[in-house]
Design a protein around this motif. Structure first.
Motif, mmCIF file in Angstrom:
data_model
loop_
_atom_site.group_PDB
_atom_site.id
_atom_site.type_symbol
_atom_site.label_atom_id
_atom_site.label_comp_id
_atom_site.label_asym_id
_atom_site.label_seq_id
_atom_site.Cartn_x
_atom_site.Cartn_y
_atom_site.Cartn_z
ATOM 1 N N MET A 1 -8.621 16.838 -35.500
ATOM 2 C CA MET A 1 -9.289 14.850 -35.571
ATOM 3 C C MET A 1 -7.858 14.092 -34.841
ATOM 4 O O MET A 1 -6.819 14.693 -35.460
ATOM 5 C CB MET A 1 -9.459 14.124 -36.850
ATOM 6 N N ALA A 2 -7.530 13.750 -34.128
ATOM 7 C CA ALA A 2 -6.250 13.320 -33.406
ATOM 8 C C ALA A 2 -5.938 12.622 -34.039
ATOM 9 O O ALA A 2 -6.664 11.302 -34.348
ATOM 10 C CB ALA A 2 -5.802 12.710 -31.917
ATOM 11 N N ARG A 3 -4.199 12.008 -34.389
ATOM 12 C CA ARG A 3 -3.696 10.962 -34.977
ATOM 13 C C ARG A 3 -2.144 10.786 -34.289
ATOM 14 O O ARG A 3 -1.909 11.651 -33.601
ATOM 15 C CB ARG A 3 -2.755 11.045 -36.671
ATOM 16 N N ILE A 4 -1.547 9.521 -34.319
ATOM 17 C CA ILE A 4 -1.305 9.019 -34.048
ATOM 18 C C ILE A 4 0.468 9.961 -34.526
ATOM 19 O O ILE A 4 0.512 9.723 -35.835
ATOM 20 C CB ILE A 4 -0.325 7.332 -33.952
ATOM 21 N N ASN A 5 1.117 10.561 -33.449
ATOM 22 C CA ASN A 5 1.947 10.839 -34.092
ATOM 23 C C ASN A 5 3.940 10.622 -34.112
ATOM 24 O O ASN A 5 4.836 10.522 -35.091
ATOM 25 C CB ASN A 5 2.430 12.848 -33.942
ATOM 26 N N TYR A 6 3.649 10.251 -33.283
ATOM 27 C CA TYR A 6 4.683 9.502 -32.860
ATOM 28 C C TYR A 6 5.030 8.149 -31.992
ATOM 29 O O TYR A 6 4.437 8.150 -31.117
ATOM 30 C CB TYR A 6 6.605 10.359 -32.695
ATOM 31 N N THR A 30 17.269 13.187 -35.867
ATOM 32 C CA THR A 30 17.362 14.581 -35.817
ATOM 33 C C THR A 30 17.552 14.745 -34.122
ATOM 34 O O THR A 30 16.543 13.586 -33.357
ATOM 35 C CB THR A 30 16.642 15.368 -35.928
ATOM 36 N N ASP A 31 18.454 15.443 -33.332
ATOM 37 C CA ASP A 31 18.618 15.569 -32.007
ATOM 38 C C ASP A 31 18.211 16.739 -31.662
ATOM 39 O O ASP A 31 18.088 18.150 -32.518
ATOM 40 C CB ASP A 31 20.486 15.925 -31.334
ATOM 41 N N TYR A 32 17.233 16.626 -30.667
ATOM 42 C CA TYR A 32 16.877 17.195 -29.504
ATOM 43 C C TYR A 32 17.236 17.702 -28.285
ATOM 44 O O TYR A 32 16.403 17.197 -27.073
ATOM 45 C CB TYR A 32 15.063 17.126 -29.559
ATOM 46 N N GLY A 33 18.499 18.403 -28.369
ATOM 47 C CA GLY A 33 19.078 18.136 -26.934
ATOM 48 C C GLY A 33 19.497 17.069 -26.797
ATOM 49 O O GLY A 33 20.020 15.849 -27.673
ATOM 50 N N PRO A 34 20.149 16.506 -25.940
ATOM 51 C CA PRO A 34 21.014 16.142 -25.421
ATOM 52 C C PRO A 34 21.161 14.221 -25.145
ATOM 53 O O PRO A 34 21.716 12.868 -25.370
ATOM 54 C CB PRO A 34 22.243 16.424 -24.150
ATOM 55 N N SER A 35 19.852 14.081 -24.915
ATOM 56 C CA SER A 35 19.603 12.999 -24.321
ATOM 57 C C SER A 35 17.528 12.843 -25.025
ATOM 58 O O SER A 35 16.683 11.759 -24.704
ATOM 59 C CB SER A 35 18.597 13.316 -23.080
ATOM 60 N N TYR A 36 17.468 13.739 -26.750
ATOM 61 C CA TYR A 36 16.659 12.706 -27.179
ATOM 62 C C TYR A 36 17.051 13.282 -28.850
ATOM 63 O O TYR A 36 17.937 14.045 -29.195
ATOM 64 C CB TYR A 36 15.432 14.110 -26.965
ATOM 65 N N ALA A 37 16.352 12.412 -29.119
ATOM 66 C CA ALA A 37 16.541 12.186 -31.080
ATOM 67 C C ALA A 37 15.483 11.829 -31.545
ATOM 68 O O ALA A 37 14.511 10.683 -30.813
ATOM 69 C CB ALA A 37 17.850 11.271 -31.576
ATOM 70 N N ALA A 38 15.146 11.893 -32.970
ATOM 71 C CA ALA A 38 13.500 11.773 -33.519
ATOM 72 C C ALA A 38 13.892 11.608 -35.160
ATOM 73 O O ALA A 38 14.521 12.136 -35.715
ATOM 74 C CB ALA A 38 12.577 12.490 -32.856
ATOM 75 N N THR A 39 13.479 10.570 -35.458
ATOM 76 C CA THR A 39 12.539 10.832 -36.747
ATOM 77 C C THR A 39 11.785 11.805 -37.159
ATOM 78 O O THR A 39 11.132 12.355 -36.668
ATOM 79 C CB THR A 39 12.470 9.366 -37.691
ATOM 80 N N THR A 40 11.654 12.266 -38.847
ATOM 81 C CA THR A 40 11.344 13.711 -38.937
ATOM 82 C C THR A 40 10.405 13.214 -40.133
ATOM 83 O O THR A 40 10.801 14.179 -41.190
ATOM 84 C CB THR A 40 11.543 15.203 -38.652
ATOM 85 N N THR A 41 9.669 12.431 -40.477
ATOM 86 C CA THR A 41 9.083 11.727 -42.002
ATOM 87 C C THR A 41 7.600 12.511 -42.258
ATOM 88 O O THR A 41 7.381 12.733 -42.957
ATOM 89 C CB THR A 41 8.945 10.588 -41.962
ATOM 90 N N GLY A 42 7.174 13.113 -41.084
ATOM 91 C CA GLY A 42 5.809 13.995 -41.186
ATOM 92 C C GLY A 42 4.906 13.089 -40.965
ATOM 93 O O GLY A 42 3.929 13.165 -41.176
#
Length: 111
Positions: A1-6, A30-42
């Motif tokens: 089943m799919a869920r909204i991840n982010y 968290t930085d994922y390269g120079p132009s992307y960042a994200a929370t990583t709460t799960g």
């Protein structure tokens, strides 16, 4: 089943918006390269797309699935229109689609 991840937001000034969310809500990004960042709460996370050539005009809900190819087939069979074919990114692969009302969403499969 799919869920909204982010939810991915376009970020014309990545440093400023990153700082805003950290200051206003205490979120660690968290930085994922120079132009992307994200929370990583799960749970449902926030991602910031600083490369405006890759960003959508509106917030982008992203669903996580186990089988991206099967999901792409299901989306098209259900009447969705693929707006960005499957592509790789650091951590997985995803595609974008438009639902019958024209809303853009994305589907991702983690590596």
């Amino acid at each position: 089943m799919a869920r909204i991840n982010y939810i991915e937001l376009p970020a014309s000034d990545l440093a400023a918006v990153r700082s805003f969310y950290a200051s206003a809500f205490g979120w660690q990004l968290t930085d994922y390269g120079p132009s992307y960042a994200a929370t990583t709460t799960g749970t449902v996370d926030l991602r910031l797309q600083g490369d405006l050539s890759e960003a959508t005009a509106m917030p982008l809900p992203v669903m996580q699935v186990e089988d991206i190819e099967a999901t792409q087939r299901a989306v098209t069979e259900a009447g969705g229109r693929i707006s960005k074919a499957i592509f790789a990114f650091p951590g997985g692969r995803r595609f974008h689609f438009l639902d019958p009302n024209g809303h853009e969403l994305a589907v991702m499969q983690a590596d």
